[in-house]
Structure formats: structure tokens, C-alpha cells
Design an enzyme around this catalytic site. Structure first.
Site, mmCIF file in Angstrom:
data_model
loop_
_atom_site.group_PDB
_atom_site.id
_atom_site.type_symbol
_atom_site.label_atom_id
_atom_site.label_comp_id
_atom_site.label_asym_id
_atom_site.label_seq_id
_atom_site.Cartn_x
_atom_site.Cartn_y
_atom_site.Cartn_z
ATOM 1 N N GLU A 166 0.783 -1.240 0.000
ATOM 2 C CA GLU A 166 0.000 0.000 0.000
ATOM 3 C C GLU A 166 0.815 1.290 0.000
ATOM 4 O O GLU A 166 0.670 2.111 0.900
ATOM 5 C CB GLU A 166 -0.900 0.018 1.235
ATOM 6 C CG GLU A 166 -1.909 -1.094 1.241
ATOM 7 C CD GLU A 166 -2.800 -1.050 2.462
ATOM 8 O OE1 GLU A 166 -4.000 -1.237 2.303
ATOM 9 O OE2 GLU A 166 -2.288 -0.848 3.576
HETATM 10 C C1 NGO Z 1 -4.361 -4.418 4.825
HETATM 11 C C2 NGO Z 1 -3.340 -3.359 5.139
HETATM 12 C C3 NGO Z 1 -3.151 -3.145 6.643
HETATM 13 C C4 NGO Z 1 -4.496 -3.026 7.334
HETATM 14 C C5 NGO Z 1 -5.311 -4.266 7.039
HETATM 15 C C6 NGO Z 1 -6.675 -4.215 7.690
HETATM 16 C C7 NGO Z 1 -2.317 -5.238 4.443
HETATM 17 C C8 NGO Z 1 -1.282 -6.193 4.026
HETATM 18 N N1 NGO Z 1 -2.156 -3.940 4.537
HETATM 19 O O1 NGO Z 1 -3.542 -5.608 4.801
HETATM 20 O O2 NGO Z 1 -2.389 -1.987 6.864
HETATM 21 O O3 NGO Z 1 -4.297 -2.920 8.714
HETATM 22 O O4 NGO Z 1 -5.480 -4.478 5.649
HETATM 23 O O5 NGO Z 1 -7.453 -5.333 7.451
#
Ligand code: NGO
Length: 501
Positions: free
Chosen positions: A313
Site C-alpha cells: 500500500e
Molecule cells: C491491509 C493493510 C493493513 C491493514 C489491514 C486491515 C495489508 C497487508 N495492509 O492488509 O495496513 O491494517 O489491511 O485489514
């Protein structure tokens, strides 16, 4: 005398044993479902006089079993010579590092393994047939021969969004051990907090650890505390994989050290739950030194082979900038003779052979991702099945729902070998159930979200594909509840499971 031999029993679908916390047969009790089980009419009486013998290489496993029996039954069971419960390391090499053979007869109980980890897993199986009832009890006869399907059977815990004390993490480790989970991935850093002491960068904990989502005080593990946590897990045959997130999810570091920002200005602490906005400055010397120093210290605290570099992300970098930071992190991990693992986005960088990809996001079509991964192995954490922070249903108070609602059957009913086209059994290192803690503040919140879905992921990781059977699973899951009640583990009473009254 053996009356029935069931291969991959759980898959036979022929469970006529009543759902009862007491007196269920070995085949009907064990979760994850073992590779081979046979049931017999023998019965082993567990009494105050029962002694446990353990070999020199695994005395701690003997003590652990004795303590577990004392807790469940109140009987003063101890270790001793020539115990009627005998643990040995005489198991065949074919059992591998984690397999075991268990035999319960009228004369005694024997667990043979080739390695101590196998004995420990055998002990977990035995614990599942010991009723939670004070006084002498009778154990059902039979044998189990058992080895795991996948090497990586993981759970991850986000200690960054909310901080969890050493004692709370230990409580979770104890719960993981029950289901033969062997990997605890700790998400140690994120925008809202930095949770591990780094001696060369003291401000990471002086500033970056003082916050958490919602404005709490945060916290961090000193290196000594962290070492003790790793040892606690190791004593339960669980390997800790530390995660230091890069390039994004780094606001806590950016608030602690101005030089990590491209404009040279320290960021303000972040207490909310947005994602994607933060990044260390790619290509800066300060960033390179930071990466090298942090991974050197973290690797030195890590007896296991893996260090997680994050990578998910990032919305504020160009693809080239993103790849350069991931590649620096990968190099820094390798320089410490460890293997890097990262979230699926790292497939956009040049990965070294051996770097492991953790799959989580189901929105993108998997084809290009799998192609970009080359020959890399995968740890599978599809969010719509394994994310234990997803709500069970719209009424669940805690948790998130961006990947949907995840009931127990959603967590259980899939096959790791067919999830990603082109990534068959041999490319799957294993499965992992993450818990992100945006909405979870204490151990009881975490346990409520983990149980009963964590055992579903544990079974997918351990049990042979041929044993996969929802009806068998839900019945065996139901009779775990008395153990959870006795251990004060909070859990969700899913309407899908035939819980004992
Ligand atoms: C995503 C995000 C995290 C969040 C999470 C919440 C990943 C790999 N990055 O998973 O930062 O906390 O969802 O469900």
C-alpha cells in the site's frame, strides 16, 4: 485392540460420536485433523499417580505436558522416570522435524518423534483428549501418525496500531500452540507506532512509540523484552518473524527522524487509520543507512530464518522509487544472512530467488502478480478468508469489513493449492492468519476475533487435503469449546458450529 483404522479420518464423513466435551474418540477430537488415526477400545486411566517421562533433549516438553494436565484436571501429575506417559525421540526420520506418532493403550501413552517439535505437537494432540474436569479421567485409545502439509503455519499480530504487552502476546502464543501454528509474524512498525527498540535510532521509540490509534500511550518492546518474547515462542516451537514496514506505513519513523523525509521535516504523529500516504525518502543516504542499521539490529534479535520487509500500500512513490526501497530492504536482510518476505506488492521490484511473497489482496487479478513473482514461493493470507480482523457478520462489534464478512466456513472452505492459478502445492510455503488491530485494544479482543477462525486456518496448514470436510471440522471445532472456556479464551459462538450446551 484396534477396532477401526481410518486414514485421513476427518474426510470419511462418518462421524457418529456424539458432540461432547467428554469421552469423544481420538478420531473425533483432534484438530487439526491428523494424517492417520485409528481408534481402539482401549482406555487409559489418567490418575494422581501418572508420571511422564521425557528424553534429555525434550525435558521441557515433558514439564509442559505435566503442567497442562495439572491445569485441566487438578491431578498432581509430574515428570519422572519410566512414566506411563512416555515421550521419546525414537521416532522415525520419516516423521520429519514436526511429525509424531501417538499411541494410547490401556498400558500407557507413548509419543514418539524425531525432533522435539514433533513431540510438542504430539502433546497438543494428547491434550485435546484430556477432558477439562477435576480428578482422575479416562482417555480414549487409538493411534495417530501425523505430519504437517505445509512448513509455514502462521498467525500475525499487528502490535503497531494498538500496542500489546509482552504478557498479552504470550497469551496469544499459548493459544496458537494449541493448533500447531509454528510461525508468529509480528507487525512491529506502522504509521501509528514503532514498537521495537533500535539502539542506533533511539528516537524511534522515544517519539515513534508514544502513540497508537485513537490517542493511547502506545509502548514498545526493549530488546531484552523482545528477546524474551522470541524465547517464549521458541519454547513452544513457534518462530517469530519480525516485520519492519517499508517504504510506506512509516509515519512513526518519519515523525522520529526528520532526515527520512524528502523535505527534511519531521512528520506529526498519526493517530487515525488511513493508509498509503507515508513513505521514507527513496534514494537518500539517510534512508539507506536507516534501512541497513535497523535490519542489522532486528536480524540480530531473530533466531529464525525470515525477516519481513512489508511493502504494501504505497501511494506516494513512483514505481521505480518504490522498487528501489524494496530492493534496499531485501539487500539489508540478505546482508544479515536472512531471507526476506514481503506483501504481494513487492513483486513489482526485482526479487532475489528465495524471497517469499505474502499474498493478501484479492481485488487485483492474480495472473500478472503470479507472473511477476517468477519462481518465488508464497505464503497465503487471502483477506476474505484468513484476515481475522474482518467482522464475522454485520453485527460483530469489533473488526473491519473491507474484505467482506468472514464466517467460520469462509475461513475453512478453500484449498491453498488452488487459490492462485499457476501456484500449486509445491510453490505454497504455507498459510497465515493475520490480525490487524485498528479496532482491537487488548488480548481478549484479539482472542475473540481469532477463535474460532484461527483453528480453521491451522487445519488448512497442517492437515492433508484429503481430510478436508466441513462437517467433520465443525464437530471437532465444537468440542474445543470446553478447553477454551477452561483457559478463559474469549471466542465467537458462531451459529455454524454445534457447540456443546
Ligand atoms: C491491509 C493493510 C493493513 C491493514 C489491514 C486491515 C495489508 C497487508 N495492509 O492488509 O495496513 O491494517 O489491511 O485489514
Amino acid at each position: 485392540m484396534l477396532v477401526a483404522t481410518l486414514l485421513c479420518t476427518a474426510g470419511s464423513g462418518s462421524f457418529d460420536t456424539p458432540v461432547s466435551p467428554l469421552g469423544a474418540s481420538l478420531a473425533a477430537s483432534v484438530l487439526p485433523a491428523p494424517e492417520h488415526v485409528s481408534t481402539s477400545t482401549d482406555r487409559f486411566p489418567l490418575t494422581a499417580a501418572t508420571r511422564i517421562s521425557a528424553p534429555a533433549g525434550a525435558t521441557a516438553v515433558g514439564e509442559y505436558l505435566a503442567a497442562a494436565i495439572r491445569r485441566a484436571t487438578g491431578l498432581p501429575v509430574r515428570t519422572g522416570e519410566r512414566g506411563s506417559i512416555a515421550l521419546t525421540l525414537d521416532g522415525k526420520a520419516s516423521l520429519g522435524p514436526e511429525g509424531y506418532h501417538l499411541a494410547i493403550t490401556t498400558a500407557g501413552v507413548r509419543i514418539d518423534a524425531h525432533d522435539p517439535a514433533g513431540l510438542f505437537h504430539g502433546v497438543q494432540t494428547l491434550r485435546q483428549v484430556i477432558p477439562e474436569r477435576s480428578g482422575a479421567v479416562t482417555l480414549p485409545g487409538g493411534t495417530v501418525t501425523d505430519t504437517p502439509r505445509f512448513a509455514w503455519r502462521g498467525a500475525s499480530l499487528d502490535v503497531a496500531r494498538h500496542f500489546f504487552s509482552v504478557a498479552e502476546v504470550e497469551r496469544y502464543i499459548d493459544a496458537l500452540a494449541l493448533y500447531k501454528i509454528n510461525t508468529l509474524h509480528l507487525h512491529l512498525t506502522d504509521d501509528q507506532g514503532w514498537r521495537i527498540e533500535i539502539r542506533s535510532r533511539p528516537r524511534l521509540t522515544q517519539i515513534g512509540a508514544a502513540t497508537e490509534i485513537g490517542g493511547g500511550h502506545g509502548g514498545f518492546y526493549t530488546q531484552d523484552e523482545y528477546r524474551a518474547l522470541v524465547k517464549y515462542a521458541q519454547d513452544r516451537f513457534i518462530t517469530v518473524v519480525p516485520e519492519i514496514e517499508l517504504p510506506g506505513h512509516t509515519n512513526a519513523a518519519l515523525a522520529s527522524y526528520a532526515e527520512l523525509n524528502c523535505d527534511g521535516k519531521a512528520r506529526r504523529p498519526y493517530l487515525s487509520s488511513g493508509v498509503g500516504f507515508s513513505s521514507v525518502c527513496p534514494g537518500r543516504q539517510a534512508t539507506e543507512y536507516f534501512i541497513a542499521d535497523v535490519f542489522a539490529e532486528v536480524a540480530a534479535l531473530t533466531p529464525g530464518p525470515f525477516v519481513h520487509i512489508g511493502g504494501d500500500e504505497v501511494k506516494s512513490l513512483t514505481p521505480r522509487e518504490y522498487a528501489s526501497v524494496v530492493e534496499s530492504a531485501q539487500r539489508a536482510v540478505q546482508a544479515q544472512h536472512k531471507t526476506a518476505i514481503g506483501w504481494q506488492e513487492i513483486t513489482a521490484a526485482a526479487l532475489d530467488p528465495g524471497t517469499v511473497v505474502q499474498y493478501w489482496q484479492r481485488n487485483d487479478p492474480p495472473g500478472p502478480l503470479v507472473a511477476a513473482a517468477g519462481k518465488a514461493k508464497f505464503v497465503l493470507s487471502p483477506a476474505d478468508k484468513t484476515y481475522l480482523d474482518m467482522k464475522y457478520n454485520p453485527q460483530t462489534e469489533l473488526g473491519l469489513s473491507w474484505a467482506g464478512f468472514v464466517e467460520v466456513r469462509d475461513a475453512y472452505d478453500w484449498d491453498p493449492a488452488t487459490l492462485l492459478p499457476g501456484v500449486g502445492e509445491a510453490r505454497v510455503l504455507g498459510v497465515e492468519a493475520p490480525i490487524w488491530t485498528e479496532t482491537l485494544e487488548n488480548a481478549s479482543d484479539v482472542l475473540f476475533m481469532a477463535f474460532p477462525r484461527l483453528p480453521a486456518i491451522a487445519e488448512l496448514g497442517w492437515s492433508p487435503r484429503s481430510s478436508h470436510d466441513w462437517d467433520s471440522f465443525r464437530r471437532r471445532l465444537a468440542i474445543q469449546a470446553p478447553h477454551w472456556d477452561a483457559m478463559h479464551l474469549s471466542y465467537y459462538r458462531s451459529p455454524q458450529i454445534p457447540w456443546p450446551r
